[in-house]
Design an enzyme around this catalytic site. Structure first.
Site, short mmCIF file in Angstrom:
data_model
loop_
_atom_site.label_atom_id
_atom_site.label_comp_id
_atom_site.label_asym_id
_atom_site.label_seq_id
_atom_site.Cartn_x
_atom_site.Cartn_y
_atom_site.Cartn_z
N CYS A 63 0.58 3.42 3.14
CA CYS A 63 1.24 2.82 4.31
C CYS A 63 2.74 3.07 4.27
O CYS A 63 3.35 3.37 5.29
CB CYS A 63 0.95 1.32 4.36
SG CYS A 63 -0.78 0.89 4.70
N CYS B 188 0.84 -1.19 0.00
CA CYS B 188 0.00 0.00 0.00
C CYS B 188 0.88 1.25 0.00
O CYS B 188 1.65 1.46 0.93
CB CYS B 188 -0.91 0.00 1.24
SG CYS B 188 -1.74 1.56 1.55
#
Length: 237
Positions: A119, A116
């Site tokens: 993230c 991600c």
């Protein structure tokens, strides 16, 4: 006849003197005008207003507001399942230790980074916040239990994208990653099913005894160091 010629010569001399004086005056005026123009040009080059004193008095931009400062003792742990997270929370329920749940997408083994992008951008911010808060000097005796930062790995891309992902159900109800959640022990307990489970496949781990999440930072807010530090300072430590 001689008187007339003398008068003519006198008149011509007077005219010449007057003309010379007029020429001198004109030259002086031109010189003054040139000096004035040059001075104006110099002033314009010295600053945006042409007034050095005013330019020097213009206030400079305000300095950035310093980051919040406090000491927070943080213990970091990791879990990768709903059951593991429920068990961990129950272990700390009696102490009412401050708990922060950081929901993150799993790392890809080949890169050791999250799949991600948000993230990947947020993880260094969280790490900096924890390091900074732990390094700040104590302002009061450390009588409270340390805060707990729980990194909760929600799964690989297919696992997280599934509507059946266990972390999408109450009491966590995570809608996106990364999410930083301040767990609120004092909140009203969530209603439990008869078998003691709340969504997530009915794993029977007694979610109903737990409180509800407190303040939450979403996927874009977790990139801002100030917000992360302010959230983690709400510990009473």
């Amino acid at each position: 006849m001689a008187d007339a010629e003398a008068d003519a010569r006198a008149f011509t001399a007077a005219d010449a003197t007057a003309a010379a004086a007029a020429t001198a005056d004109t030259t002086a005026a031109d010189t003054t005008a040139a000096d004035t123009t040059a001075a104006a040009g110099g002033s314009a080059a010295s600053g945006p207003t042409g007034n050095t004193e005013e330019d020097e008095a213009t206030p400079s931009p305000p300095s950035p507001t310093p980051l919040p400062t406090a000491h927070v003792d943080v213990k970091e742990v990791e879990v990768s399942s709903r059951h593991g997270l429920i068990t961990l929370l129950k272990q700390h329920e009696a102490s009412r230790a401050p708990v922060f749940l950081l929901f993150l997408a799993d790392h890809v083994p080949s890169t050791n980074q999250s799949w991600c992008p948000d993230c990947r951008k947020s993880e260094p911010v969280i790490a900096t916040a924890v390091t900074t808060l732990q390094a700040n000097p104590l302002t009061s005796p450390a009588t409270s239990p340390p805060a707990l930062l729980v990194r909760v790995w929600v799964g690989d891309r297919p696992t997280w994208k599934s509507a059946d992902n266990a972390f999408r159900f109450p009491p966590f109800a995570v809608g996106g990653v990364p999410t930083l959640m301040n767990w609120d022990w004092a909140a009203a307990p969530a209603a439990a099913d008869d078998d003691g489970s709340v969504g997530g496949g009915g794993d029977g781990d007694g979610d109903g005894v737990l409180g509800a999440p407190g303040r939450v930072l979403g996927e874009y807010e977790t990139r801002r160091l100030r917000l992360v530090m302010e959230l983690m300072m709400q510990t009473g430590v």
